[in-house]
Design a protein around this motif. Structure first.
Motif, PDB file in Angstrom:
ATOM      1  N   LYS A  49       0.836  -1.348   0.005  1.00 30.10           N
ATOM      2  CA  LYS A  49       0.059   0.052  -0.136  1.00 30.10           C
ATOM      3  C   LYS A  49       0.999   1.192   0.072  1.00 30.10           C
ATOM      4  N   LEU A  50       1.924   1.061   0.797  1.00 22.49           N
ATOM      5  CA  LEU A  50       2.922   2.319   0.862  1.00 22.49           C
ATOM      6  C   LEU A  50       3.554   2.629  -0.557  1.00 22.49           C
ATOM      7  N   GLN A  51       3.847   1.586  -1.217  1.00 27.30           N
ATOM      8  CA  GLN A  51       4.467   1.658  -2.645  1.00 27.30           C
ATOM      9  C   GLN A  51       3.633   2.223  -3.546  1.00 27.30           C
ATOM     10  N   LEU A  52       2.073   1.770  -3.453  1.00 27.03           N
ATOM     11  CA  LEU A  52       1.049   2.284  -4.261  1.00 27.03           C
ATOM     12  C   LEU A  52       0.875   3.884  -3.944  1.00 27.03           C
ATOM     13  N   ARG A  53       0.790   4.247  -2.722  1.00 24.30           N
ATOM     14  CA  ARG A  53       0.559   5.494  -2.605  1.00 24.30           C
ATOM     15  C   ARG A  53       1.884   6.432  -3.175  1.00 24.30           C
ATOM     16  N   VAL A  54       3.075   6.046  -3.053  1.00 25.90           N
ATOM     17  CA  VAL A  54       4.068   6.864  -3.497  1.00 25.90           C
ATOM     18  C   VAL A  54       3.851   6.521  -4.971  1.00 25.90           C
ATOM     19  N   ALA A  55       3.611   5.705  -5.734  1.00 23.34           N
ATOM     20  CA  ALA A  55       3.511   5.529  -7.054  1.00 23.34           C
ATOM     21  C   ALA A  55       2.398   6.591  -7.557  1.00 23.34           C
ATOM     22  N   ASN A  56       1.248   6.680  -6.875  1.00 25.48           N
ATOM     23  CA  ASN A  56      -0.014   7.542  -7.330  1.00 25.48           C
ATOM     24  C   ASN A  56       0.510   9.095  -7.200  1.00 25.48           C
ATOM     25  N   LEU A  61       2.035  14.082 -10.087  1.00 25.39           N
ATOM     26  CA  LEU A  61       2.923  15.117 -10.053  1.00 25.39           C
ATOM     27  C   LEU A  61       3.710  15.179 -11.565  1.00 25.39           C
ATOM     28  N   ARG A  62       3.410  14.122 -12.434  1.00 27.47           N
ATOM     29  CA  ARG A  62       4.001  14.072 -13.706  1.00 27.47           C
ATOM     30  C   ARG A  62       2.742  14.642 -14.728  1.00 27.47           C
ATOM     31  N   ARG A  63       1.678  14.680 -14.332  1.00 28.74           N
ATOM     32  CA  ARG A  63       0.576  15.086 -15.086  1.00 28.74           C
ATOM     33  C   ARG A  63       0.611  16.799 -15.404  1.00 28.74           C
ATOM     34  N   THR A  64       0.004  16.913 -16.744  1.00 29.71           N
ATOM     35  CA  THR A  64      -0.187  18.408 -16.986  1.00 29.71           C
ATOM     36  C   THR A  64      -1.310  19.086 -16.255  1.00 29.71           C
ATOM     37  N   VAL A  82      14.680  13.262  -6.344  1.00 28.61           N
ATOM     38  CA  VAL A  82      14.984  13.502  -7.660  1.00 28.61           C
ATOM     39  C   VAL A  82      13.792  13.655  -8.491  1.00 28.61           C
ATOM     40  N   PRO A  83      13.698  14.739  -9.134  1.00 28.37           N
ATOM     41  CA  PRO A  83      12.327  15.044  -9.970  1.00 28.37           C
ATOM     42  C   PRO A  83      12.193  13.761 -10.935  1.00 28.37           C
ATOM     43  N   THR A  84      10.749  13.553 -11.027  1.00 29.73           N
ATOM     44  CA  THR A  84      10.333  12.182 -11.695  1.00 29.73           C
ATOM     45  C   THR A  84       9.927  12.741 -13.354  1.00 29.73           C
ATOM     46  N   GLU A  85       9.676  13.804 -13.670  1.00 35.75           N
ATOM     47  CA  GLU A  85       9.215  14.102 -14.971  1.00 35.75           C
ATOM     48  C   GLU A  85      10.351  13.884 -16.236  1.00 35.75           C
TER      49      GLU A  85
END
Length: 210
Positions: A49-56, A61-64, A82-85
């Protein structure tokens, strides 16, 4: 981690010098996960669940069309991680390197891989090649891009009184040196003042007090 053992071997050499470190680091990261003292099935569920929250969060943050509230969060997020986009745009090479490849050969500092650190090199363009050890590999950032610089410590020549068993084999491409390395501090005279001026020139002033 096991999927990258091949890459680690190329980067860091024999496993005896680094084997447990990546796995211990991963275990340490898992141990920091707040599991509310659950064990067994709930433990794995909490970590997932923690990994899913971080992925979400990373996804949003990458969406326009990221909501304004999350955009404010992204400013703080980028300061911590580190920035992800666009990692290619944000990646800045460090000042030191663990290895460098040239013409299919890998060269490393002696602290990284002793098997790739001994070289034959020209101290100066008009001097004969000599043996040395790579002490450090640096990234030098200039206006024309990033270049690589090797800091090499030379082996001292073999004393004339020492017996050289390879001298009687002229066709064998081996040369004997002393096991002692050149102490660069012996070559230092004093500090100098430096000023860079036109046409890639620098002027140095000897600051000796004598």
């Amino acid at each position: 981690m096991a999927n990258h053992i091949y890459d680690f071997l190329k980067l860091f050499g024999p496993v005896i010098s680094w084997w447990c470190f990546p796995f211990e680091r991963l275990i340490g990261a898992l141990q920091k996960v707040n599991t509310n003292d659950h064990i067994g099935g709930p433990l794995e569920s909490t970590i997932m669940k923690l990994q899913l929250r971080v992925a979400n969060i990373r996804h949003w943050l990458r969406r326009t069309d990221c909501p304004e509230a999350l955009k404010q969060l992204k400013i703080l997020f980028d300061k911590c991680f580190v920035p992800t986009e666009s990692p290619e745009e944000h990646f800045k090479p460090g000042s030191h390197r663990s290895y460098v490849k040239r013409n299919g050969a890998v060269f490393s500092p002696y602290t990284t891989h002793e098997g790739n650190t001994t070289i034959i090199y020209h101290p100066h363009p008009n001097e004969n090649p000599t043996a040395g050890r790579i002490e450090q590999i640096d990234n030098i950032i200039t206006l024309n891009g990033t270049h690589t610089r090797l800091l090499v410590r030379a082996h001292l020549p073999l004393p004339k009184a020492s017996y050289n068993p390879f001298r009687i084999f002229p066709d064998f491409p081996a040369k004997t040196y002393s096991t002692h390395m050149k102490d660069s501090l012996d070559d230092v005279v004093i500090h100098a003042a430096r000023f860079d001026f036109s046409h890639n020139r620098s002027v140095f002033l000897n600051l000796s007090r004598a």
